[in-house]
Design a protein around this motif. Structure first.
Motif, short mmCIF file in Angstrom:
data_model
loop_
_atom_site.label_atom_id
_atom_site.label_comp_id
_atom_site.label_asym_id
_atom_site.label_seq_id
_atom_site.Cartn_x
_atom_site.Cartn_y
_atom_site.Cartn_z
N ASN A 1 -55.15 -57.65 77.69
CA ASN A 1 -54.70 -58.32 76.47
C ASN A 1 -54.81 -59.84 76.59
OD1 ASN A 1 -54.13 -55.82 75.46
ND2 ASN A 1 -52.04 -56.31 74.85
N GLU A 2 -54.57 -60.36 77.78
CA GLU A 2 -54.72 -61.80 77.99
C GLU A 2 -56.17 -62.24 77.81
OE1 GLU A 2 -53.10 -62.49 81.87
OE2 GLU A 2 -51.04 -62.19 81.18
N ARG A 3 -57.10 -61.44 78.32
CA ARG A 3 -58.52 -61.76 78.14
C ARG A 3 -58.91 -61.68 76.68
NH1 ARG A 3 -59.81 -58.07 82.71
NH2 ARG A 3 -60.40 -56.69 81.04
N ILE A 4 -58.43 -60.66 75.99
CA ILE A 4 -58.73 -60.52 74.56
C ILE A 4 -58.16 -61.70 73.79
CG2 ILE A 4 -58.22 -59.15 72.49
CD1 ILE A 4 -58.42 -56.65 74.33
N ALA A 5 -56.92 -62.07 74.11
CA ALA A 5 -56.28 -63.20 73.43
C ALA A 5 -57.07 -64.49 73.65
CB ALA A 5 -54.84 -63.36 73.92
N GLU A 6 -57.55 -64.69 74.86
CA GLU A 6 -58.33 -65.89 75.17
C GLU A 6 -59.66 -65.90 74.40
OE1 GLU A 6 -58.80 -69.58 76.51
OE2 GLU A 6 -57.01 -68.36 76.87
N GLU A 7 -60.30 -64.74 74.31
CA GLU A 7 -61.55 -64.65 73.54
C GLU A 7 -61.30 -64.90 72.05
OE1 GLU A 7 -64.78 -64.38 74.56
OE2 GLU A 7 -63.86 -64.70 76.51
N ILE A 8 -60.22 -64.36 71.53
CA ILE A 8 -59.88 -64.59 70.12
C ILE A 8 -59.62 -66.07 69.89
CG2 ILE A 8 -58.12 -64.16 68.35
CD1 ILE A 8 -57.92 -61.28 69.45
N LYS A 9 -58.94 -66.71 70.82
CA LYS A 9 -58.66 -68.14 70.71
C LYS A 9 -59.96 -68.93 70.61
CE LYS A 9 -56.52 -71.88 73.35
NZ LYS A 9 -55.79 -72.22 74.57
N GLU B 1 -52.46 -71.28 71.39
CA GLU B 1 -52.22 -70.01 72.08
C GLU B 1 -52.44 -68.86 71.11
OE1 GLU B 1 -48.65 -67.71 74.51
OE2 GLU B 1 -48.32 -69.72 73.77
N VAL B 2 -52.83 -67.72 71.65
CA VAL B 2 -52.95 -66.49 70.86
C VAL B 2 -52.21 -65.39 71.60
CG1 VAL B 2 -54.53 -64.74 69.95
CG2 VAL B 2 -55.17 -67.15 69.86
N GLU B 3 -51.39 -64.66 70.87
CA GLU B 3 -50.70 -63.50 71.43
C GLU B 3 -51.20 -62.27 70.70
OE1 GLU B 3 -46.54 -64.22 70.86
OE2 GLU B 3 -46.44 -65.64 72.54
N VAL B 4 -51.53 -61.24 71.46
CA VAL B 4 -52.06 -60.00 70.90
C VAL B 4 -51.05 -58.90 71.16
CG1 VAL B 4 -53.99 -58.39 70.92
CG2 VAL B 4 -54.39 -60.80 71.37
N THR B 5 -50.81 -58.06 70.14
CA THR B 5 -49.90 -56.93 70.36
C THR B 5 -50.55 -55.94 71.32
OG1 THR B 5 -50.79 -55.76 68.43
CG2 THR B 5 -48.81 -57.11 68.09
N LYS B 6 -49.73 -55.06 71.86
CA LYS B 6 -50.18 -54.11 72.88
C LYS B 6 -51.40 -53.29 72.44
CE LYS B 6 -47.65 -51.37 76.18
NZ LYS B 6 -46.43 -50.60 76.41
N GLU B 7 -51.39 -52.86 71.19
CA GLU B 7 -52.48 -52.01 70.68
C GLU B 7 -53.58 -52.82 70.00
OE1 GLU B 7 -49.19 -51.48 69.69
OE2 GLU B 7 -48.86 -50.10 71.36
N ASN B 8 -53.54 -54.15 70.14
CA ASN B 8 -54.53 -55.05 69.52
C ASN B 8 -54.56 -54.95 68.01
OD1 ASN B 8 -55.32 -56.00 72.06
ND2 ASN B 8 -56.78 -54.34 72.29
N GLU B 9 -53.43 -54.63 67.39
CA GLU B 9 -53.38 -54.53 65.94
C GLU B 9 -53.22 -55.89 65.28
OE1 GLU B 9 -50.13 -51.91 65.24
OE2 GLU B 9 -51.27 -50.13 65.79
N THR B 10 -52.48 -56.77 65.93
CA THR B 10 -52.20 -58.09 65.37
C THR B 10 -52.40 -59.16 66.43
OG1 THR B 10 -50.51 -57.09 63.96
CG2 THR B 10 -50.48 -59.48 64.15
N ALA B 11 -53.03 -60.24 66.01
CA ALA B 11 -53.18 -61.41 66.87
C ALA B 11 -52.46 -62.56 66.18
CB ALA B 11 -54.65 -61.75 67.07
N LYS C 1 -49.27 -69.24 62.99
CA LYS C 1 -47.94 -69.84 63.03
C LYS C 1 -48.08 -71.23 63.62
CE LYS C 1 -44.99 -65.79 63.44
NZ LYS C 1 -43.94 -65.15 64.23
N TYR C 2 -47.34 -72.16 63.05
CA TYR C 2 -47.36 -73.53 63.58
C TYR C 2 -46.66 -73.54 64.93
CZ TYR C 2 -46.99 -78.54 63.96
OH TYR C 2 -47.10 -79.83 64.40
N ASP C 3 -47.26 -74.20 65.91
CA ASP C 3 -46.71 -74.29 67.26
C ASP C 3 -45.73 -75.47 67.31
OD1 ASP C 3 -46.13 -74.36 69.93
OD2 ASP C 3 -48.22 -74.39 70.60
N THR C 4 -44.46 -75.15 67.39
CA THR C 4 -43.42 -76.19 67.39
C THR C 4 -43.15 -76.75 68.78
OG1 THR C 4 -41.70 -74.50 67.58
CG2 THR C 4 -42.27 -75.23 65.35
#
Length: 116
Positions: A5-13, A38-48, A92-95
């Motif tokens: 998921n971390e690799r997927i999040a980095e690629e999406i970023k 930053e990008v966070e991906v849900t466990k099943e990759n449904e939402t980033a 989402k805005y990063d505060t």
């Protein structure tokens, strides 16, 4: 988060950053400079969930613009990353940067008081 998921999040970023830099700023130049922090991906990759910062002081305009191009972002993710199903992208805005600046300001104030 798992390593996959971390690799997927980095690629999406990377994909989102490139799309913002090339496509969105061409169509909506008033958006200014937007950075995906930053990008966070849900466990099943449904939402980033993509966290961003902007030099544009109008956060609402930036948020609306990113939401407006949501279909473009999802299509870019689908065509650039091999996944069974492209995740829905939310912004989402990063505060954290604002929070860090506030702490820095408070520490400066304390230091100035101590120096007097």
């Amino acid at each position: 988060m798992s390593t996959r998921n971390e690799r997927i999040a980095e690629e999406i970023k990377k994909v989102l950053s490139e799309e913002i830099r090339t496509t969105v700023t061409d169509k909506e130049p008033d958006i200014g400079m937007v950075t995906i922090t930053e990008v966070e991906v849900t466990k099943e990759n449904e939402t980033a969930t993509a966290y961003y910062t902007s030099l544009n002081n109008n956060r609402e305009f930036v948020q609306e613009t990113l939401d407006k191009f949501n279909g473009l972002f999802r299509k870019a993710v689908a065509s650039n990353i091999r996944l069974r199903k492209a995740p829905e992208v939310k912004f989402k805005y990063d505060t954290s940067i604002d929070y860090g600046q506030k702490i820095e300001s408070l520490l400066s104030d304390i230091k100035e008081r101590d120096d007097k």
